[in-house]
Scaffold this motif. Structure first.
Motif, PDB file in Angstrom:
ATOM      1  N   SER A 556      12.409   6.100   3.438  1.00  0.00           N
ATOM      2  CA  SER A 556      11.920   7.482   3.467  1.00  0.00           C
ATOM      3  C   SER A 556      12.207   8.249   2.193  1.00  0.00           C
ATOM      4  CB  SER A 556      12.560   8.229   4.647  1.00  0.00           C
ATOM      5  OG  SER A 556      13.968   8.308   4.486  1.00  0.00           O
ATOM      6  N   GLY A 557      13.074   7.694   1.325  1.00  0.00           N
ATOM      7  CA  GLY A 557      13.559   8.478   0.196  1.00  0.00           C
ATOM      8  C   GLY A 557      13.091   8.060  -1.168  1.00  0.00           C
ATOM      9  N   THR A 558      12.446   6.882  -1.304  1.00  0.00           N
ATOM     10  CA  THR A 558      11.952   6.490  -2.622  1.00  0.00           C
ATOM     11  C   THR A 558      10.578   7.097  -2.850  1.00  0.00           C
ATOM     12  OG1 THR A 558      11.238   4.416  -1.609  1.00  0.00           O
ATOM     13  CG2 THR A 558      13.259   4.356  -2.873  1.00  0.00           C
ATOM     14  N   ILE A 559      10.309   7.476  -4.094  1.00  0.00           N
ATOM     15  CA  ILE A 559       9.073   8.208  -4.373  1.00  0.00           C
ATOM     16  C   ILE A 559       7.858   7.297  -4.457  1.00  0.00           C
ATOM     17  CG2 ILE A 559      10.259  10.116  -5.517  1.00  0.00           C
ATOM     18  CD1 ILE A 559       9.544   8.868  -8.188  1.00  0.00           C
ATOM     19  N   ASP A 560       8.069   5.987  -4.605  1.00  0.00           N
ATOM     20  CA  ASP A 560       6.951   5.051  -4.621  1.00  0.00           C
ATOM     21  C   ASP A 560       7.024   4.203  -3.355  1.00  0.00           C
ATOM     22  OD1 ASP A 560       5.041   3.129  -5.002  1.00  0.00           O
ATOM     23  OD2 ASP A 560       5.609   2.642  -7.051  1.00  0.00           O
ATOM     24  N   PRO A 561       6.089   4.380  -2.432  1.00  0.00           N
ATOM     25  CA  PRO A 561       6.137   3.585  -1.197  1.00  0.00           C
ATOM     26  C   PRO A 561       6.029   2.090  -1.449  1.00  0.00           C
ATOM     27  CG  PRO A 561       4.060   4.812  -1.375  1.00  0.00           C
ATOM     28  CD  PRO A 561       4.964   5.323  -2.447  1.00  0.00           C
ATOM     29  N   GLY A 562       5.517   1.711  -2.619  1.00  0.00           N
ATOM     30  CA  GLY A 562       5.437   0.302  -2.954  1.00  0.00           C
ATOM     31  C   GLY A 562       6.801  -0.361  -3.007  1.00  0.00           C
ATOM     32  N   PHE A 563       7.828   0.388  -3.360  1.00  0.00           N
ATOM     33  CA  PHE A 563       9.163  -0.194  -3.431  1.00  0.00           C
ATOM     34  C   PHE A 563       9.607  -0.678  -2.054  1.00  0.00           C
ATOM     35  CE2 PHE A 563      13.736  -0.282  -3.269  1.00  0.00           C
ATOM     36  CZ  PHE A 563      14.093  -0.872  -4.466  1.00  0.00           C
ATOM     37  N   ALA A 564       9.486   0.177  -1.042  1.00  0.00           N
ATOM     38  CA  ALA A 564       9.893  -0.211   0.306  1.00  0.00           C
ATOM     39  C   ALA A 564       9.000  -1.319   0.859  1.00  0.00           C
ATOM     40  CB  ALA A 564       9.862   1.005   1.232  1.00  0.00           C
ATOM     41  N   ALA A 565       7.709  -1.260   0.557  1.00  0.00           N
ATOM     42  CA  ALA A 565       6.783  -2.281   1.068  1.00  0.00           C
ATOM     43  C   ALA A 565       7.098  -3.645   0.477  1.00  0.00           C
ATOM     44  CB  ALA A 565       5.345  -1.874   0.758  1.00  0.00           C
ATOM     45  N   GLN A 566       7.337  -3.698  -0.830  1.00  0.00           N
ATOM     46  CA  GLN A 566       7.598  -4.978  -1.480  1.00  0.00           C
ATOM     47  C   GLN A 566       9.002  -5.490  -1.185  1.00  0.00           C
ATOM     48  OE1 GLN A 566       6.639  -3.994  -5.571  1.00  0.00           O
ATOM     49  NE2 GLN A 566       4.575  -3.381  -4.963  1.00  0.00           N
ATOM     50  N   SER A 567       9.895  -4.596  -0.768  1.00  0.00           N
ATOM     51  CA  SER A 567      11.277  -4.973  -0.434  1.00  0.00           C
ATOM     52  C   SER A 567      11.474  -5.128   1.078  1.00  0.00           C
ATOM     53  CB  SER A 567      12.256  -3.912  -0.950  1.00  0.00           C
ATOM     54  OG  SER A 567      12.107  -3.667  -2.318  1.00  0.00           O
ATOM     55  N   ARG A 568      10.402  -5.055   1.849  1.00  0.00           N
ATOM     56  CA  ARG A 568      10.528  -4.953   3.311  1.00  0.00           C
ATOM     57  C   ARG A 568      11.465  -5.979   3.935  1.00  0.00           C
ATOM     58  NH1 ARG A 568       8.284  -7.748   6.950  1.00  0.00           N
ATOM     59  NH2 ARG A 568       6.574  -8.501   5.641  1.00  0.00           N
ATOM     60  N   PRO A 569      11.273  -7.289   3.725  1.00  0.00           N
ATOM     61  CA  PRO A 569      12.162  -8.225   4.424  1.00  0.00           C
ATOM     62  C   PRO A 569      13.615  -8.107   3.971  1.00  0.00           C
ATOM     63  CG  PRO A 569      10.732  -9.384   2.883  1.00  0.00           C
ATOM     64  CD  PRO A 569      10.241  -7.986   2.952  1.00  0.00           C
ATOM     65  N   TRP A 570      13.833  -7.734   2.729  1.00  0.00           N
ATOM     66  CA  TRP A 570      15.206  -7.544   2.252  1.00  0.00           C
ATOM     67  C   TRP A 570      15.858  -6.340   2.941  1.00  0.00           C
ATOM     68  CZ3 TRP A 570      11.408  -9.621  -0.777  1.00  0.00           C
ATOM     69  CH2 TRP A 570      11.717 -10.840  -1.413  1.00  0.00           C
ATOM     70  N   LEU A 571      15.084  -5.276   3.110  1.00  0.00           N
ATOM     71  CA  LEU A 571      15.622  -4.098   3.792  1.00  0.00           C
ATOM     72  C   LEU A 571      15.885  -4.398   5.268  1.00  0.00           C
ATOM     73  CD1 LEU A 571      13.392  -1.309   2.193  1.00  0.00           C
ATOM     74  CD2 LEU A 571      15.753  -1.913   1.602  1.00  0.00           C
ATOM     75  N   ASP A 572      14.978  -5.168   5.877  1.00  0.00           N
ATOM     76  CA  ASP A 572      15.183  -5.544   7.285  1.00  0.00           C
ATOM     77  C   ASP A 572      16.464  -6.368   7.431  1.00  0.00           C
ATOM     78  OD1 ASP A 572      12.818  -4.278   7.897  1.00  0.00           O
ATOM     79  OD2 ASP A 572      11.644  -6.126   8.051  1.00  0.00           O
TER      80      ASP A 572
END
Length: 653
Positions: A556-572
């Motif tokens: 919710s806090g990064t300004i580029d949603p691509g960061f969370a999308a490309q990092s999704r499995p790592w964040l999970d």
């Protein structure tokens, strides 16, 4: 970000109104302390003056003739984001400015020369150089002066960072890059970036004063396997749009072709095929070119004609053949555009600097104008020193352009990893021995930015480069300045700190911050008294909460949603590991209190750790798919060892 800076501007205007200065909505604010700003990349020199300036809500903008409209638009955008709502214009500085005036342009114009004279400074005259001068006397003057259009654009990028502060200190910045070539080469195997990702990347490169992007995805068939064939019209159009984006960002778009697997070096038809390929790219606005001859064999020829022309296949013959082809291409490029940048090539022997027949042949026969890339002491070098670069200069007969294979994650040792440690172990002073530095990034564009930020900052000013502070800056940029999101990103980066090589030893260790914290817990449990054990477990609980909560904050806090999308499995996976560590901390607390609940907590932690360990990378996103690694060797080991650190409580009957 814009909302936050607008609030700052409104607040400072209110402060001035309360102080009886409501008519001076911008200009000097002498009561404020003068502090040295942190600028990344680090400027060549920065000197504080006396006093501070507040942008406020109204400024006067003076644009020197010949200034690019895109640069002016960027200045206006920065001012608006900083809370300025009225931007008046003027053609020259008045004798006594009654409002804050901002002057932008190159140093050849009379307006800029006047502003620099009033600031009692001179222009940095290096290529891509610039000067920023802020004067707090009177109503205040801010001068953004470039030696050339590139330098002015870089000045505006520095102003973007300065304008985030509610008060600008009086200062003079003289700045220019140490290396003439700085940026990235999209040279990895696996899924190439999308055009949208490339556009974002070019916008990002501008913010860190990089000036080069090489288009060289290994999986573009029209650049490698089918290099003789023309691009489909739609693809060519997209590349043209990308080249326009690069120009707007003062980034040199370099197109690379990889003909090595099938080229016949002595066949004029293949030289003509390369020329046709480059002509098609030139027609859409690309002016810089590259021939990649890496990852090919020189133990056999692709055609009988080469055997007749150059003799039996081998290293020396390959060097002669490649030089002949490249020299012909360089001559063609120079004839069609005398002002074009030199051709760049990456050789078949692109790593180490050992003397070989191949390197000797290139050194002897290759046109001295052609730029040679070199990856360092290995394909993925653990470090690069000045002597290493000197040896490469000797081996190739010219200063090399460093192709740094960091943070690329397209080889087996990187399976399940994002490489997000600070850019480090490159020796200060390399700028004297290299023509530049290009980072080979990951398949994941946005997560590549922390490392690329370091590469760009090192290329700009290697002698003043601070790896750790630049790493923090990259997190703040991704977080849009939000402190909570910045902290969450740094926690995430630490779990992806390990940087492997092609050997068994990594060149950056995994999760050093987390390891230090977990080692402290182990020591307190082993040697501390009851109070020390309790404090250590409380600290562990807080750290576990930080790991478990970081993924949601990042999403919710990064300004580029691509960061969370490309990092999704790592964040999970990180979230599950964080919860496992929370349960581990609860188990240690229970064991420390003599509670039989400890076993249940440890069992639940083991179950969550097992779930986290089987989460896999996004299918097809990287060359090698596999299980996600989160602080491996550190976090998993602690969760496994925790039940043995405090003896279980005796059963109670």
């Amino acid at each position: 970000m814009m909302q936050r800076t607008r609030k700052i501007g409104a607040y400072t205007s209110l402060v001035m109104a309360v102080a009886g200065l409501s008519g001076a909505v911008s200009g000097p604010v002498s009561a404020q302390p003068t502090t040295l700003p942190a600028i990344f990349p680090a400027p060549t020199s920065i000197a504080l003056g006396s006093g501070t300036i507040m942008l406020g809500t109204r400024v006067v903008l003076i644009v020197a003739p010949g200034t690019e409209p895109e640069t002016v638009a960027l200045v206006r955008q920065i001012l608006t984001a900083s809370g300025v709502d009225t931007i008046a214009t003027a053609k020259r500085l008045p004798a006594m400015p009654d409002r804050l005036h901002i002057v932008i342009g190159t140093g050849t114009t009379a307006i800029v020369r006047d502003a620099l004279t009033r600031s009692k400074t001179t222009l940095d005259t290096h290529a891509e150089g610039y000067t920023i001068a802020t004067v707090a006397a009177g109503a205040g003057i801010i001068t953004l002066a470039g030696h050339d259009a590139d330098g002015l654009f870089h000045a505006v990028q520095t102003f973007r960072q300065l304008a985030r502060r509610p008060y600008l200190p009086a200062l003079v910045i003289q700045d220019h890059p140490a290396m003439p070539i700085r940026g990235t080469i999209e040279g990895f195997y696996g899924a190439p970036w999308s055009m949208a990702d490339r556009t974002k990347h070019l916008d990002f490169l501008a913010t860190v004063k990089a000036n080069t992007y090489v288009y060289s995805p290994k999986d573009d068939p029209y650049a490698r396997d089918r290099w003789r064939e023309a691009y489909p019209a739609a693809t060519l159009s997209s590349l043209g749009t990308l080249a326009q984006t690069a120009r707007r960002n003062h980034v040199d778009f370099v197109y690379a072709v990889s003909p090595g697997p099938s080229v016949c070096f002595s066949d004029p038809a293949d030289v003509q095929a390369l020329e046709r390929k480059f002509d098609a790219l030139r027609a859409i606005g690309v002016g810089s070119f590259y021939v990649a001859l890496d990852d090919i064999e020189y133990t056999k020829w692709n055609c009988e004609r080469d055997k007749t022309t150059f003799g039996p296949s081998g290293a020396e013959a390959a060097g002669v053949a490649q030089a002949q082809l490249l020299n012909a291409v360089q001559a063609s490029l120079s004839a069609k555009d005398p002002g074009a940048r030199p051709l760049i090539m990456v050789p078949t022997e692109y790593y180490d600097a050992k003397e070989t027949p191949y390197k000797a042949a290139l050194r002897k026969h290759l046109d001295p104008r052609i730029v040679v890339q070199w990856t360092g002491t290995d394909v993925v070098p653990p470090a690069i020193s000045i002597p290493d670069a000197k040896a490469a200069t000797k081996a190739f007969g010219r200063k090399t352009l460093l192709w740094d294979n960091y943070p690329v994650n397209d080889y087996a040792q990187t399976t399940g990893r994002l490489l997000m440690a600070p850019y480090a172990r490159r020796e200060a002073g390399l700028s004297g021995e290299l023509t530049g530095i290009l980072s080979n990034p990951m398949n994941q564009e946005a997560p590549s930015r922390p490392a690329v930020t370091g590469v760009a900052a090192f290329g700009w000013n290697d002698t003043a480069y601070d790896a750790e502070r630049t790493w923090h800056f990259s997190a703040r940029e991704l977080a849009g300045g939000d402190e909570r999101a910045t902290a969450a990103l740094l926690t995430f980066f630490d779990t992806q700190h390990m940087a492997p090589t092609f050997g068994s030893q990594p060149w950056q260790e995994q999760a050093p911050r987390l390891k230090a914290a977990l080692d402290a817990v182990r020591e307190a449990l082993a040697d501390g008294d009851a109070a020390a054990r309790q404090r250590a477990i409380a600290d562990l609980t807080e750290r576990a909460d930080g790991i478990a909560n970081a993924p949601d904050i990042i999403r919710s806090g990064t300004i580029d949603p691509g960061f969370a999308a490309q990092s999704r499995p790592w964040l999970d996976a990180m979230q599950l590991w964080g919860r496992a560590l929370q349960l581990t901390a609860a188990g240690l607390d229970a064991a420390n209190r003599g509670s039989g609940a400890a076993d249940r907590y440890f069992a639940d932690a083991k179950r969550l750790a097992s779930e986290a360990a089987v989460i896999k990378t996004i299918p097809g996103a990287t060359r090698f798919d596999g299980p996600i690694k989160i602080a491996d060797g550190v976090l998993d080991r602690f969760v496994t060892d925790a039940p043995t650190l405090i003896a279980a409580a005796p059963s109670r009957k």
